[in-house]
Design a protein around this motif. Sequence first.
Motif, short mmCIF file in Angstrom:
data_model
loop_
_atom_site.label_atom_id
_atom_site.label_comp_id
_atom_site.label_asym_id
_atom_site.label_seq_id
_atom_site.Cartn_x
_atom_site.Cartn_y
_atom_site.Cartn_z
N ARG A 195 76.98 32.19 57.07
CA ARG A 195 77.23 33.49 56.44
C ARG A 195 78.71 33.52 56.02
NH1 ARG A 195 72.73 36.77 57.40
NH2 ARG A 195 71.59 36.36 59.32
N PHE A 243 79.98 34.20 60.57
CA PHE A 243 80.49 35.54 60.27
C PHE A 243 79.40 36.57 60.52
CE2 PHE A 243 83.18 32.61 57.98
CZ PHE A 243 84.43 33.04 58.41
N LYS A 244 79.69 37.46 61.47
CA LYS A 244 78.71 38.48 61.86
C LYS A 244 79.24 39.84 61.42
CE LYS A 244 77.09 35.42 65.36
NZ LYS A 244 75.71 35.09 65.08
N GLN A 245 78.74 40.92 62.03
CA GLN A 245 79.24 42.25 61.68
C GLN A 245 80.74 42.24 61.85
OE1 GLN A 245 76.65 41.71 63.73
NE2 GLN A 245 74.94 42.97 63.07
N PRO A 246 81.48 42.71 60.86
CA PRO A 246 82.95 42.64 60.95
C PRO A 246 83.51 43.51 62.08
CG PRO A 246 82.23 43.64 58.87
CD PRO A 246 81.00 43.28 59.60
N ARG A 295 88.92 37.94 56.15
CA ARG A 295 88.51 37.23 57.38
C ARG A 295 88.05 35.80 57.12
NH1 ARG A 295 82.73 39.18 59.79
NH2 ARG A 295 81.58 39.40 57.86
N GLU A 329 78.11 38.17 52.41
CA GLU A 329 77.43 39.29 53.10
C GLU A 329 77.87 40.63 52.53
OE1 GLU A 329 75.03 39.32 55.55
OE2 GLU A 329 74.88 37.15 55.35
N ASP A 330 79.08 40.66 52.00
CA ASP A 330 79.62 41.93 51.49
C ASP A 330 79.03 42.35 50.15
OD1 ASP A 330 81.95 40.96 53.47
OD2 ASP A 330 81.89 43.15 53.26
N ASP A 387 67.23 35.99 58.09
CA ASP A 387 67.09 35.60 59.49
C ASP A 387 65.98 34.56 59.63
OD1 ASP A 387 68.92 36.99 61.17
OD2 ASP A 387 67.89 38.85 60.67
N VAL A 402 74.07 42.18 52.57
CA VAL A 402 73.66 43.20 53.56
C VAL A 402 74.33 44.54 53.25
CG1 VAL A 402 75.42 42.55 55.29
CG2 VAL A 402 73.36 43.67 56.03
N VAL A 403 75.57 44.49 52.79
CA VAL A 403 76.29 45.75 52.52
C VAL A 403 75.71 46.45 51.29
CG1 VAL A 403 78.56 46.76 52.10
CG2 VAL A 403 78.36 44.78 53.60
P1 AMP Z 1 73.12 36.40 62.86
O1 AMP Z 1 73.68 35.50 61.81
O2 AMP Z 1 71.63 36.43 62.87
O3 AMP Z 1 73.71 36.17 64.19
O4 AMP Z 1 73.49 37.91 62.47
C1 AMP Z 1 74.71 38.30 62.02
C2 AMP Z 1 74.50 39.64 61.36
O5 AMP Z 1 75.77 40.08 60.88
C3 AMP Z 1 73.57 39.60 60.17
O6 AMP Z 1 72.62 40.60 60.27
C4 AMP Z 1 74.50 39.82 58.99
O7 AMP Z 1 73.88 40.47 57.92
C5 AMP Z 1 75.59 40.67 59.63
N1 AMP Z 1 76.83 40.63 58.86
C6 AMP Z 1 77.55 39.56 58.49
N2 AMP Z 1 78.59 39.94 57.71
C7 AMP Z 1 78.52 41.27 57.59
C8 AMP Z 1 79.31 42.24 56.91
N3 AMP Z 1 80.38 41.89 56.19
N4 AMP Z 1 78.94 43.53 57.02
C9 AMP Z 1 77.86 43.88 57.74
N5 AMP Z 1 77.09 43.02 58.40
C10 AMP Z 1 77.40 41.74 58.33
#
Ligand code: AMP
Length: 289
Positions: free
Chosen positions: A125, A94-97, A109, A129-130, A69, A133-134
Amino acid sequence: MTIDLKDYRVPQGNKAGLSRRPTIVAPYCKTKKAYRELLEEHMKKLSSLQDLHYASHRYALLLIFQGMDAAGKDGAIRHVMSGINPEGCEVFSFKQPSAEELDHDFLWRTTCRLPERGRIGIFNRSYYEDVLVVRVHPELLRSQGLPEELRDEKDIWQQRYDSIVNLEKHLHRNGTKTIKIFLHLSYDEQRKRFLERIDEPDKHWKFSTSDIHERKYWKHYMRAYEDCFHATSTHRAPWYIVPADDKENARLIVSQIVLDTLGDLKMSYPKTSAKRHLELRAAKKLLVK
Ligand code: AMP
Ligand code: MG
């Protein structure tokens, strides 16, 4: 002035220890004016290369941006975009799926969003991310809906790296060039940028209290990134680790990466056939009558 990218590219099989890689290097430009001039020069070259890329309609270019971040992903993407014709470029974040996305494999996706020939696709992103963060938060893996026997946390990361490397190999064989950029920010610079986001009302929207919580996992993230670079940086689809504490320098390096990548593709404007020459001559006659 050209920026030598050798220092930032992760060679295939390299361990890429992040603590040994700088988050800041000596600025390429001594003054703001010199910086603006160099960035403008980059943007002009980028614009003409993109024109050629679009017209030649041979390759697709996929640029993946990853980083912690406040590493400057949005700003770097905005700068790259400022030099190119928006018709030939698309950005996806790509954010939280979503629930629908989680009902598919982890590459689904992003696959739907891959760039077409002649285009530049930018992922803010990505499928990475998989394995980031995962990996840092295994509870996310547990909520991805995978069958239990396929969720062995000892093997799954290597399996995902293999899937990613194979995907990128497949893309390469089909004319998509993939470049991955990690904006390498220091822990302290992130703190400063978060404070700015808190102190400046126009930046409040950029800050989420969960960002503070996530900082506690910094070391885990760095380890996950290192493993990921080691496993997925290849000759065809390299990772670049760009020092990101100085935003201006980072933008220059990023635009140089895009320039060099496009410049290395074998592209030419479509040849005009003899028949087409005749057509054009006839059309001109009608216009100059
Ligand atoms: P931002 O880019 O700051 O708007 O935040 C997007 C958030 O989505 C970040 O914290 C990423 O880690 C999270 N994110 C993106 N892809 C995934 C995913 N496949 N699984 C879980 N979180 C994800
Ligand atoms: Mg965020």
